[in-house]
Design a protein around this motif. Structure first.
Motif, mmCIF file in Angstrom:
data_model
loop_
_atom_site.group_PDB
_atom_site.id
_atom_site.type_symbol
_atom_site.label_atom_id
_atom_site.label_comp_id
_atom_site.label_asym_id
_atom_site.label_seq_id
_atom_site.Cartn_x
_atom_site.Cartn_y
_atom_site.Cartn_z
ATOM 1 N N SER A 164 -3.841 3.977 25.161
ATOM 2 C CA SER A 164 -4.624 3.528 24.610
ATOM 3 C C SER A 164 -5.925 3.664 23.099
ATOM 4 N N HIS A 165 -6.827 5.193 23.916
ATOM 5 C CA HIS A 165 -7.579 5.388 23.609
ATOM 6 C C HIS A 165 -6.868 6.328 22.977
ATOM 7 N N LYS A 166 -6.058 7.280 23.093
ATOM 8 C CA LYS A 166 -5.374 7.970 22.720
ATOM 9 C C LYS A 166 -5.172 8.142 21.495
ATOM 10 N N LEU A 167 -4.546 7.208 21.744
ATOM 11 C CA LEU A 167 -3.198 6.275 20.302
ATOM 12 C C LEU A 167 -4.279 5.581 19.128
ATOM 13 N N LEU A 168 -5.189 5.129 19.679
ATOM 14 C CA LEU A 168 -6.442 5.068 18.580
ATOM 15 C C LEU A 168 -6.904 6.106 18.083
ATOM 16 N N LEU A 169 -6.606 7.234 18.296
ATOM 17 C CA LEU A 169 -7.681 7.975 17.651
ATOM 18 C C LEU A 169 -6.345 8.988 17.030
ATOM 19 N N ARG A 170 -5.226 9.244 18.306
ATOM 20 C CA ARG A 170 -4.271 10.095 17.163
ATOM 21 C C ARG A 170 -3.496 8.947 15.924
ATOM 22 N N ALA A 171 -3.595 7.856 16.297
ATOM 23 C CA ALA A 171 -3.331 7.247 14.960
ATOM 24 C C ALA A 171 -3.478 7.161 13.426
ATOM 25 N N GLY A 172 -4.721 7.285 13.816
ATOM 26 C CA GLY A 172 -5.929 7.357 12.598
ATOM 27 C C GLY A 172 -6.489 5.896 12.396
ATOM 28 N N LEU A 173 -6.679 5.103 13.052
ATOM 29 C CA LEU A 173 -6.965 4.004 13.502
ATOM 30 C C LEU A 173 -8.708 3.958 13.810
ATOM 31 N N MET B 177 0.693 -1.230 0.441
ATOM 32 C CA MET B 177 -0.110 -0.396 0.362
ATOM 33 C C MET B 177 0.648 1.175 -0.007
ATOM 34 N N LYS B 178 0.714 2.031 -0.773
ATOM 35 C CA LYS B 178 1.164 3.578 -1.229
ATOM 36 C C LYS B 178 0.381 4.668 0.305
ATOM 37 N N TRP B 179 1.518 4.837 1.098
ATOM 38 C CA TRP B 179 0.693 5.922 1.919
ATOM 39 C C TRP B 179 -1.048 6.307 1.519
ATOM 40 N N SER B 180 0.287 7.858 0.558
ATOM 41 C CA SER B 180 -0.538 8.563 -0.191
ATOM 42 C C SER B 180 -2.039 8.366 -0.659
ATOM 43 N N GLN B 181 -2.012 6.476 -0.475
ATOM 44 C CA GLN B 181 -3.286 6.278 -1.770
ATOM 45 C C GLN B 181 -4.247 5.654 -0.367
ATOM 46 N N THR B 182 -4.317 5.798 1.113
ATOM 47 C CA THR B 182 -4.408 5.352 1.776
ATOM 48 C C THR B 182 -5.434 5.858 3.122
ATOM 49 N N LEU B 183 -6.239 7.106 3.954
ATOM 50 C CA LEU B 183 -6.619 7.253 5.107
ATOM 51 C C LEU B 183 -6.033 6.839 5.811
ATOM 52 N N ILE B 184 -5.081 7.831 6.266
ATOM 53 C CA ILE B 184 -4.427 7.654 8.096
ATOM 54 C C ILE B 184 -4.575 8.661 8.151
ATOM 55 N N PRO B 185 -5.312 9.612 8.927
ATOM 56 C CA PRO B 185 -5.449 10.814 9.383
ATOM 57 C C PRO B 185 -4.502 10.551 11.064
ATOM 58 N N THR B 186 -3.573 10.832 10.851
ATOM 59 C CA THR B 186 -2.656 11.047 11.985
ATOM 60 C C THR B 186 -3.289 12.585 13.270
ATOM 61 N N LEU B 187 -3.332 12.592 14.618
ATOM 62 C CA LEU B 187 -3.797 13.807 14.844
ATOM 63 C C LEU B 187 -2.423 14.172 15.988
ATOM 64 N N ARG B 188 -1.508 15.578 15.589
ATOM 65 C CA ARG B 188 -1.081 15.986 16.604
ATOM 66 C C ARG B 188 -1.220 15.933 17.805
ATOM 67 N N GLU B 189 -2.639 15.595 18.620
ATOM 68 C CA GLU B 189 -2.900 15.753 19.672
ATOM 69 C C GLU B 189 -4.178 14.877 20.052
ATOM 70 N N ALA B 190 -4.125 14.761 20.480
ATOM 71 C CA ALA B 190 -5.539 13.533 20.944
ATOM 72 C C ALA B 190 -6.819 14.783 21.441
ATOM 73 N N PRO B 191 -8.033 14.049 21.093
ATOM 74 C CA PRO B 191 -9.335 14.859 21.117
ATOM 75 C C PRO B 191 -9.759 15.388 22.801
ATOM 76 N N ALA B 192 -9.971 15.819 23.538
ATOM 77 C CA ALA B 192 -9.830 15.795 24.989
ATOM 78 C C ALA B 192 -11.045 14.526 26.042
ATOM 79 N N ASP B 193 -11.607 13.675 24.963
ATOM 80 C CA ASP B 193 -12.626 12.784 25.482
ATOM 81 C C ASP B 193 -11.811 11.619 25.766
ATOM 82 N N ALA B 194 -10.276 11.364 25.803
ATOM 83 C CA ALA B 194 -9.705 10.947 25.348
ATOM 84 C C ALA B 194 -8.704 10.757 26.907
#
Length: 592
Positions: A22-31, A1-18
RNA sequence: CGGAGCGUAGCUCAGCCUGGUAGAGCACUUGGUUUGGGACCAAGACGUCGCAGGUUCAAAUCCUGUCGCUCCGACCA
């Protein structure tokens, strides 16, 4: 897989409700992304990891001889009424109505469906034993969903059900599943261990939970380092000694205790009654009837134990009003001494109590058995009794182990001090016996011509929770550290210059094609971004192996092989594929 | 179910107390510079300030209700 072809929306900051790592990383890593409380979408990368866990579960279930099927999540309430769980599990059941106003339930587990199916399709001992499983979406109407996938309203679970002709045969099945579970969690890279467990809503006789140690876990596990004893705190017992009997058999002595409503207050001046010489009187409402629970002053009641004894999940502490109505006294002065209890309850103004035909049952903790010289409430506001002899003065309905074990108590098996730690429950195996087969008519004709109910077992694994447990157990400040077995991609190739005709990108493309040809799950980070961004992202997502390719290292005739959790290894470009394949082999547990 | 807090840009948050033109950083688009560890410059796009009602000349801001989210509690009488 080419990174540019898939969707991996990583976040520099975790949403406040995490809240937890593990919850923060699931969100930040775009899972995953949250759609509503306790309801999540799996993005492409998260789904790949989920599929890997599912596949491990599937392979081990198949290996253990279980048969995969798929049952409906949408189920008619009638079968739940038949099993009795429409009431007992009612607080976690999602119920809904269709446009014709017909009621449905969304399945949290599938005992009712599988037993109904078995009832019609399995009729002879010749068809047994059988174990069925499915991996499917489940629903629980959680009062308070939290921690991402850990406690969700909608989640993926593997549930399996075994049908056997006898207890002995069922035991064989149980052990087979137990072994399969150990293999599954080991293959997921999890340090999971089995503990004795309470059977809860599912019901049944005997069960083990598979626990992953984690500070953020919602369960507490009591365990002994000296022997094999380990149990959920809801089930755990210890070898703690009973209350020492005193010599004297002095008569009851009532004394005034104005303003004293707690164990602690009574243990201080001027009364100075040690907490371990007090009897704590608790009132619970079980299936809308009050029950009295007695426990030693320095002990804590274990609600799961009392619920298990009464056989209900509809158990709660009584409110102050209910207590006064049932007992005739307020919390802090309660007592179960026979004479006072009776006189208070017969008071004509106690309408609530009068409405009940039976006097409340009195359950007492084993540790109080034989205790005398105790102090307890007089069941009259502002008064207590000294010199209570529990067997003489209180009409205990039944004795049980009701207290909560605390750390340091002697192990029930070997006497060494017990320890307590928090853990995440990832799997649960039960012996069900005939609870469901009798109610839903799953019977078979035995060799001797007798018709008997099947002996059942059930076996669950929280698949989505297991995925999160892997992350909770394996991460660092930079992100997730996936074990090879469940990583969304095993290898991430990171070219630092993505010019299509450049030597760097050409080599990256070649390694990518070669690895893919070897069957390695590989992703090529072809984004035209700065190196820092690409390094950070690959570490946040946590691919087990990164291959860094840049002009600097290439000038030395090297590429950089970087295991996520280890040190960088310079490798010659034409050796990198071989080295990677070897690394993957080395990190895969034997037996796969 | 009880208590508390929060809903403002995709994300993190400021503004609210003391009513008067909708803000910052990150992310996004375009151009340029840069290129081995989350770059820089310039220009731009993105908001019914959760929703409904009320007070007011005027409401993100004050009031009421409602929905959602989060935390604590719902053993320890």
């Amino acid at each position: 897989m080419k990174w540019s072809q898939t969707l991996i929306p990583t976040l520099r900051e975790a949403p406040a409700d995490a809240e937890i790592a593990s919850h923060k990383l699931l969100l930040r890593a775009g899972l995953i992304r949250k759609l509503a409380g306790g309801v999540y979408t799996f993005l492409p990368l998260g789904l790949r990891a989920l599929h890997k866990v599912e596949q491990i579960v599937r392979e081990e279930m198949d290996r253990a001889g279980a048969l995969e099927m798929l049952m409906p999540a949408l189920q008619p309430p009638e079968i739940w009424q038949q099993s009795g769980r429409y009431e007992t599990a009612g607080n976690v059941l999602f119920k809904l109505k269709d446009n014709g106003n017909r009621e449905w339930v969304l399945s949290p587990t599938a005992e009712e469906v599988i037993t109904t199916t078995a009832a019609s399709e399995i009729n002879s001992y010749r068809q047994l034993p059988k174990t069925f499983y499915q991996i499917s979406v489940k629903f629980r109407d959680e009062i308070r969903p939290r921690f991402g996938l850990m406690r969700a309203r909608e989640f993926i679970m593997k549930d399996a059900y075994s049908f056997d002709v006898s207890d002995e045969a069922a035991q064989v099945c149980y052990l087979k599943m137990y072994d399969a579970y150990a293999r599954i969690f080991a293959r997921c890279g999890l340090k999971a261990f089995p503990v004795e467990a309470d059977t809860g809503v599912i019901g049944g006789k005997f069960s083990h939970e598979f626990m992953v140690p984690a500070e953020t876990g919602e369960n507490e596990v009591v365990y002994c380092e000296a022997c094999s004893y380990a149990a959920n705190i809801e089930k755990a017992t210890s070898g703690i000694p009973k209350t020492a009997a005193r010599e004297i058999g002095a008569a009851l002595e009532k004394f005034a205790t104005p303003g004293v409503f707690t164990i602690e207050a009574l243990s201080k001046e001027p009364f100075s009654v040690a907490a371990n010489r007090q009897i704590k009187t608790l009132v619970y409402i079980a299936d809308s009837k009050p029950v009295i629970v007695l426990i030693r002053g320095d002990d804590q009641l274990n609600e799961a134990k009392i619920a298990g004894i009464i056989g209900t999940t509809i158990l709660r502490a009584a409110t102050a009003e209910e207590i006064f109505a049932a007992m005739g006294a307020h919390p802090g002065s309660l007592g179960a001494v026979a004479s006072t209890l009776e006189s208070q309850q017969k008071d004509p103004i106690r309408r609530f109590a009068e409405s009940l035909r039976d006097a409340p049952k009195i359950y007492a903790d084993e540790r109080l058995r034989g205790a005398n010289g105790m102090t307890t409430g007089a069941n009259e506001d502002g008064f207590h009794f000294h010199n209570v002899s529990i067997e003489r003065d209180i009409q205990v309905t039944q004795w049980f182990d009701l207290r909560t074990v605390t750390a340091g108590e002697p192990c029930v098996k070997c006497g060494k001090p017990l320890k307590i730690r928090r853990a995440i429950e990832v799997g649960h195996v039960f012996k069900l016996g005939t609870k469901y087969s009798e109610k839903l008519g799953s019977t078979f004709l035995a060799e001797d011509g007798q018709r008997r109910p099947c002996i059942m077992g059930c076996y669950g694994i929280g698949v989505t929770r297991t995925l999160q447990a892997v992350i909770e157990q394996s991460n660092d400040t930079n992100g997730i550290i996936w074990p090879v077995s469940v990583a969304p991609y095993t290898v991430c190739i990171t070219p630092l210059n993505v010019a299509p005709e450049g030597a760097v990108m050409k080599l990256a493309e070649k390694i990518y094609a070669d690895l893919a040809a070897q069957g390695v799950d590989v992703i090529l980070d072809d984004r035209d971004d700065r190196p820092g961004v690409k390094f950070k992202d690959s570490e946040l997502v946590g691919f087990p192996i990164r291959i860094g390719i840049g002009e600097k290292s290439l000038a030395k005739g090297e590429v950089e092989l970087k295991p996520r959790a280890g040190a960088m290894i310079p490798v010659k470009p034409d050796e990198v594929v071989e080295r990677v394949v070897q690394l993957i082999k080395d990190s895969t547990p034997a037996g796969k």
